[in-house]
Every structure is written in structure tokens, then in C-alpha cells.
Design an enzyme around this catalytic site. Structure first.
Site, PDB file in Angstrom:
ATOM      1  N   TYR A   1      -2.610   0.518  10.475  1.00 33.52           N
ATOM      2  CA  TYR A   1      -2.512   0.025   9.102  1.00 33.52           C
ATOM      3  C   TYR A   1      -1.183   0.444   8.460  1.00 33.52           C
ATOM      4  O   TYR A   1      -0.467  -0.395   7.890  1.00 33.52           O
ATOM      5  CB  TYR A   1      -3.681   0.568   8.287  1.00 33.52           C
ATOM      6  CG  TYR A   1      -3.738   0.091   6.859  1.00 33.52           C
ATOM      7  CD1 TYR A   1      -4.087  -1.227   6.560  1.00 33.52           C
ATOM      8  CD2 TYR A   1      -3.465   0.952   5.797  1.00 33.52           C
ATOM      9  CE1 TYR A   1      -4.146  -1.670   5.246  1.00 33.52           C
ATOM     10  CE2 TYR A   1      -3.522   0.521   4.488  1.00 33.52           C
ATOM     11  CZ  TYR A   1      -3.871  -0.791   4.216  1.00 33.52           C
ATOM     12  OH  TYR A   1      -3.928  -1.226   2.910  1.00 33.52           O
TER      13      TYR A   1
ATOM     14  N   SER B   1       0.831  -1.204   0.000  1.00 30.58           N
ATOM     15  CA  SER B   1       0.000   0.000   0.000  1.00 30.58           C
ATOM     16  C   SER B   1       0.866   1.256   0.000  1.00 30.58           C
ATOM     17  O   SER B   1       1.964   1.292   0.573  1.00 30.58           O
ATOM     18  CB  SER B   1      -0.944   0.028   1.212  1.00 30.58           C
ATOM     19  OG  SER B   1      -1.546   1.298   1.356  1.00 30.58           O
TER      20      SER B   1
END
Length: 302
Positions: free
Chosen positions: A155, A142
Site C-alpha cells: 500500500y 495517503s
């Protein structure tokens, strides 16, 4: 690993979203694909969408379960012989203020996102090295692992760890025929927002119930996201080109640039260097992977 025909890929979280997009692209390149996923319904849908039953093996897998990971790897080898590509793609997410996070929030996300990748590497890397035919490991990291923003602490911390994992493994394994890549997509049409449906009961305590409700009430923005097919083809291209960083969205250029420049600006500029220290620990001050990647990207864009 430019010759993918007839070789085998193992994709975790492979039955929906990004993972399914990767599976489709690799299948289209002539590979056998092991689609490993925790959800039975997604596995059934993926088998229907992918077709090619002779080249697809769908396996139910919780990536946090090391014994089951070994069993899945054994099943993959029983079916296809050798595994050449590992895509550590399974992921979950929670977002919101850091002070609301519970231990369970941290443990759930880290166990899946980081622990799952650790389990994948520890289980499959020795098998890839043993056959000597070369291979490739991709972590779905990501852009949050490169351009982190407030409200995404859990995250982004895990995704940054996955980037660093690939940066460390790349110089160690490339000379042995195994390429390592950090796949850092921006927004993609995936099911990660529904990952809470598979959250273990023992890790169900969360401080983000309200934050998650507000997120779900924020509307559907899928029309702004890349499709799974687009990102799957991008991963395929990154594999064929041996890219270190496989990126998808040009909109992040300013953030990537500012972060790099902020680090450069923070390096002490007026302190004399200790030449003995510099010589003794030369291996700590730089990695050849960055110069190599700059040269590779210049060639690819020429």
C-alpha cells in the site's frame, strides 16, 4: 482554478468514503461532478445522497480498464462539455508482512492505486490542456506515502509513487495552468477496508487472508477517524489555495519532521562538491516546488 462555478470535476472512487466527500464539497462549490465508481450499489447511494441530478453524472468505472476510462471521459464531456479537475481517488489496500504477499496482492493494489492514476492522467490531462481554461489534478496519496510504517509495504509503495507523480508533474504543468496536488489524508471514515469485495477473480490469490481477518477482528475505530465531509472540504480548500500537499492530520508532524531530518542527516557533509557536475546537472538537485510551497503555506497561515 479558483473560480470553480460551472466547471466540471471527475472523481474516481467517487461514490463512497473520501471520493464522495470530495464530490459533495465540489458540488457545494458550484461544480458539475462526474462520480466514477466500480460499485453499482455505491453509485445508487451516492446519487441519492448528492441529489442535484442536473449537476451529477454517475458512471460505473473500473479504473484499471483503459478503454472504459476513455468511454467515461467521453460521456463526461458529452454531458458537461469540458473537464477541469481530475481526482484520482480510487484505491484498495492490503496490509501485513511483506513475505506473505503474493504476486496477485501486489498486482491488484498497484493496478488500482497506481495504474488507475496513470490511466486517469493519460486519459484526461490532454483533454484538460486542450481547452486552455486551466485545471487541477489531485492524487489521493495517503500519509502512508509520506510516513510509511512496517506491515504496509504494498500500500505505502503505491501511495509514495502517487506523491512523486504530483511532485514531478507540478513544475511541468503549473505554468500551463494545471495545478497538481498530493492529497495525503490520515484515517478517514471510508470503505477501503471492504475493497476486497471488488477484487478480480484472476487476482484473488492472497497471502493476507489471516492478516485481514485479524484486522477485521480488531474492532471499529471509526470514532477516531475524520468524516468524508471534513476531508472533502479540506480538498476543496487545497484546490482553492493551489496547495502542493493537502494534509489533514497534525498528528503526523513528528513523523514528517523525523523523516526529513533523517534524510538531511544522511547527506554526505564532508565531501567536496564537484562544481562542474553541480552546474551541468543543476536541474536534478532541487525543484522550485518546495520553496514555492513553503512560501505559500507561510502566507496561508499568516
Amino acid at each position: 482554478m479558483q473560480n470553480l462555478q460551472g466547471k466540471t470535476a471527475f472523481v474516481t472512487g467517487g461514490a463512497s468514503g473520501i471520493g464522495l466527500g470530495i464530490a459533495k464539497a465540489l458540488l457545494g462549490a458550484g461544480m458539475n461532478v462526474v462520480v466514477a465508481d466500480i460499485r453499482d450499489d455505491h453509485l445508487a447511494e451516492a446519487k441519492e445522497e448528492l441529489g442535484s441530478p442536473d449537476k451529477i453524472l454517475a458512471i460505473k468505472l473500473d479504473v484499471t480498464n483503459r478503454d472504459d476510462f476513455t468511454k467515461a471521459a467521453d460521456a463526461a464531456e458529452d454531458r458537461f462539455g469540458k473537464i477541469h479537475i481530475l481526482c484520482n481517488n480510487a484505491g484498495v489496500a492490503v496490509v501485513g508482512p511483506t513475505e506473505l504477499a503474493t504476486f496477485a496482492d501486489w498486482d491488484w493494489v498497484m493496478n488500482v492505486n497506481v495504474g488507475g492514476a496513470i490511466n486517469g492522467v493519460t486519459t484526461l490531462l490532454p483533454r484538460i490542456l486542450s481547452h486552455g481554461e486551466g485545471g487541477h489534478i489531485i492524487n489521493t496519496c495517503s500519509m502512508s506515502g509520506i510516513v510509511p510504517v512496517g506491515g504496509t509495504t504494498i500500500y505505502s509503495t503505491g501511495k509514495a509513487a502517487l506523491v512523486t507523480m504530483m511532485e514531478c508533474m507540478r513544475p511541468e504543468l503549473e505554468s500551463r495552468g494545471v495545478i497538481c496536488s498530493a492529497f495525503c489524508p490520515g484515517a478517514v471514515q471510508s470503505n477501503i477496508a471492504d475493497a476486497g469485495e471488488t477484487r478480480p477473480e484472476e487476482l484473488s490469490e492472497t497471502g493476507y487472508a489471516e492478516a485481514d481477518k485479524r484486522r477485521q477482528d480488531g474492532g471499529n475505530l471509526f470514532h477516531l477517524y475524520q468524516t468524508k465531509e471534513e476531508v472533502g472540504e479540506r480538498v476543496l480548500r487545497g484546490i482553492l489555495d493551489d496547495e502542493l500537499y493537502i494534509l489533514t492530520h497534525s498528528e503526523f508532524l513528528e513523523g514528517v519532521t523525523d523523516r526529513a531530518n533523517a534524510m538531511i542527516a544522511s547527506v554526505p557533509a564532508n565531501l567536496p562538491e564537484n562544481e562542474e557536475y553541480k552546474k551541468t546537472f543543476a536541474m536534478l538537485f532541487n525543484s522550485p516546488i518546495w520553496a514555492d510551497e513553503i512560501a505559500r503555506q507561510k502566507e496561508l497561515k499568516a
